[in-house]
Design an enzyme around this catalytic site. Structure first.
Site, PDB file in Angstrom:
ATOM      1  CE1 TYR A  69      -4.318  -1.380  -0.209  1.00 22.21           C
ATOM      2  CE2 TYR A  69      -3.148  -3.174   0.882  1.00 22.21           C
ATOM      3  CZ  TYR A  69      -4.243  -2.706   0.178  1.00 22.21           C
ATOM      4  OH  TYR A  69      -5.259  -3.569  -0.168  1.00 22.21           O
ATOM      5  CB  VAL A 106      -8.844   3.588  -3.043  1.00 23.99           C
ATOM      6  CG1 VAL A 106     -10.028   2.720  -2.635  1.00 23.99           C
ATOM      7  CG2 VAL A 106      -7.740   2.727  -3.673  1.00 23.99           C
ATOM      8  CG  HIS A 122     -14.364  -0.310  -3.228  1.00 27.59           C
ATOM      9  ND1 HIS A 122     -14.076  -0.942  -4.424  1.00 27.59           N
ATOM     10  CD2 HIS A 122     -15.601  -0.759  -2.845  1.00 27.59           C
ATOM     11  CE1 HIS A 122     -15.092  -1.749  -4.747  1.00 27.59           C
ATOM     12  NE2 HIS A 122     -16.018  -1.643  -3.813  1.00 27.59           N
ATOM     13  CB  CYS A 137      -3.219   3.700  24.733  1.00 29.20           C
ATOM     14  SG  CYS A 137      -3.653   2.060  24.092  1.00 29.20           S
ATOM     15  CB  CYS A 151      -1.053   1.913  19.551  1.00 22.99           C
ATOM     16  SG  CYS A 151      -1.174   2.521  21.247  1.00 22.99           S
TER      17      CYS A 151
HETATM   18  N1  APR Z   1     -10.713   2.831 -20.513  1.00 28.39           N
HETATM   19  C1  APR Z   1     -11.829   2.132 -20.178  1.00 28.39           C
HETATM   20  N2  APR Z   1     -11.802   0.921 -19.612  1.00 28.39           N
HETATM   21  C2  APR Z   1     -10.589   0.386 -19.377  1.00 28.39           C
HETATM   22  C3  APR Z   1      -9.384   1.041 -19.686  1.00 28.39           C
HETATM   23  C4  APR Z   1      -9.480   2.313 -20.302  1.00 28.39           C
HETATM   24  N3  APR Z   1      -8.381   3.017 -20.651  1.00 28.39           N
HETATM   25  N4  APR Z   1      -8.339   0.247 -19.333  1.00 28.39           N
HETATM   26  C5  APR Z   1      -8.881  -0.849 -18.789  1.00 28.39           C
HETATM   27  N5  APR Z   1     -10.240  -0.781 -18.803  1.00 28.39           N
HETATM   28  C6  APR Z   1     -11.221  -1.712 -18.254  1.00 28.39           C
HETATM   29  C7  APR Z   1     -10.846  -3.173 -18.322  1.00 28.39           C
HETATM   30  O1  APR Z   1     -11.248  -3.742 -19.548  1.00 28.39           O
HETATM   31  C8  APR Z   1     -11.619  -3.747 -17.132  1.00 28.39           C
HETATM   32  O2  APR Z   1     -12.914  -4.146 -17.512  1.00 28.39           O
HETATM   33  O3  APR Z   1     -11.323  -1.406 -16.883  1.00 28.39           O
HETATM   34  C9  APR Z   1     -11.745  -2.553 -16.172  1.00 28.39           C
HETATM   35  C10 APR Z   1     -10.904  -2.678 -14.914  1.00 28.39           C
HETATM   36  O4  APR Z   1     -11.407  -3.736 -14.149  1.00 28.39           O
HETATM   37  P1  APR Z   1     -10.768  -4.118 -12.748  1.00 28.39           P
HETATM   38  O5  APR Z   1      -9.298  -4.154 -12.863  1.00 28.39           O
HETATM   39  O6  APR Z   1     -11.456  -5.349 -12.281  1.00 28.39           O
HETATM   40  O7  APR Z   1     -11.139  -2.871 -11.814  1.00 28.39           O
HETATM   41  P2  APR Z   1     -12.498  -2.578 -11.060  1.00 28.39           P
HETATM   42  O8  APR Z   1     -13.667  -3.085 -11.816  1.00 28.39           O
HETATM   43  O9  APR Z   1     -12.470  -1.152 -10.686  1.00 28.39           O
HETATM   44  O10 APR Z   1     -12.326  -3.460  -9.750  1.00 28.39           O
HETATM   45  C11 APR Z   1     -13.294  -3.386  -8.746  1.00 28.39           C
HETATM   46  O11 APR Z   1     -11.995  -4.810  -7.364  1.00 28.39           O
HETATM   47  O12 APR Z   1      -9.997  -5.545  -6.415  1.00 28.39           O
HETATM   48  C12 APR Z   1     -11.103  -4.746  -6.260  1.00 28.39           C
HETATM   49  O13 APR Z   1     -11.303  -3.052  -4.708  1.00 28.39           O
HETATM   50  C13 APR Z   1     -10.801  -3.295  -5.999  1.00 28.39           C
HETATM   51  O14 APR Z   1     -12.179  -1.372  -6.504  1.00 28.39           O
HETATM   52  C14 APR Z   1     -11.606  -2.555  -7.032  1.00 28.39           C
HETATM   53  C15 APR Z   1     -12.664  -3.577  -7.411  1.00 28.39           C
END
Ligand code: APR
Length: 249
Positions: A69, A106, A122, A137, A151
């Site tokens: 993180y 986030v 999220h 504390c 802590c």
């Molecule tokens: N423009 C539009 N879409 C895009 C682009 C782009 N430039 N690049 C990638 N994508 C699409 C991908 O095709 C995919 O469908 O964005 C999507 C990203 O999906 P994830 O990586 O699964 O992200 P997300 O849907 O936000 O994930 C949801 O999963 O792990 C958790 O907490 C995390 O908030 C997150 C949640």
């Protein structure tokens, strides 16, 4: 992205009195922030979500998870909002009250682009909170440096202020998002795989309540079948094209 589909959606946007926008990691991809599920480049191609995004994973390996993180926080210092974030922020500024922006991200990039009142489902990567219920504390100002900081009296660890798998979403934020989904005339679903609930359920709620649903994504998503239209393309190109020339007027 086909011109005819774009024009159709622009027409729907003009007609819509209230628009809800649900964004995911894809909208920040062109800012250089990795997504989660994209093959090869997504975080979950490198790491197991169970290890890095659950309370159990953090308790098992706090230093490793905290370090990841911290790395993501440092990376955010070097990236900027892109044209997709800006198109949404500009449009909301021009049309106050017409757009509700809901994000699973986030990274704070919507806010840095000028969007106010973002419903962050999220949490916030830049925030910390205590892992266990804080005792008297436990005070953020007196935590002892470390990986993770903790802590000095009871050892309660700081953890990132994001929602991990298996954890509830912030209640009031989810409630506001659900109201927006149920009350909108059009929902834009941008850059999300649509694989994580309850966030993805907002698109279903919008559709069930009679709204038009439009997906913007470079690749097929799990919400394509819920949508009345799918705009295949990059968020940083499609959103400025959609909202350009003030198409809400
Ligand atoms: N423009 C539009 N879409 C895009 C682009 C782009 N430039 N690049 C990638 N994508 C699409 C991908 O095709 C995919 O469908 O964005 C999507 C990203 O999906 P994830 O990586 O699964 O992200 P997300 O849907 O936000 O994930 C949801 O999963 O792990 C958790 O907490 C995390 O908030 C997150 C949640």
């Amino acid at each position: 992205m086909e011109g005819a589909a774009l024009e159709t959606v622009q027409g729907w946007l003009r007609e819509a009195r209230h628009i809800a926008v649900l964004t995911g990691a894809g909208i920040s991809a062109e800012s250089g922030v990795p997504t989660f599920r994209d093959a090869q480049t997504g975080y979950w191609a490198q790491f197991r979500a169970e290890d890095m995004a659950t309370e159990e994973g953090f308790r098992a390996h706090p230093a490793r998870v905290w370090g990841w993180y911290q790395h993501r926080r440092q990376m955010l210092a070097d990236v900027q909002p892109n044209a997709g974030h800006r198109a949404l922020a500009d449009c909301a500024q021009k049309h106050p009250g017409r757009i509700t922006l809901i994000t699973q991200n986030v990274d704070g990039l919507h806010q840095r682009a000028g969007s106010a009142e973002v419903l962050c489902l999220h949490g916030d990567l830049m925030e910390d909170r205590f892992l266990d219920l804080p005792r008297p504390c436990c005070h953020p100002d007196t935590v002892k440096a470390g990986s993770p900081p903790h802590c000095p009296r009871c050892g309660n660890l700081l953890r990132p202020g994001v929602v991990w798998f298996g954890e509830p979403l912030p209640w009031a934020v989810l409630e506001a998002a659900q109201q927006a989904a149920r009350g909108c005339d059009l929902m834009l679903v941008v850059g999300t795989a649509g694989a994580v609930y309850p966030a993805a359920g907002l698109a279903h709620s919008a559709r069930a309540a009679g709204a038009r649903v439009v997906v913007v994504n470079t690749a097929p998503s799990e919400l394509d079948y819920v949508a009345h239209a799918v705009l295949r393309g990059r968020a940083a190109q499609v959103l400025p094209a959609l909202f350009g020339a003030d198409s809400l007027r």
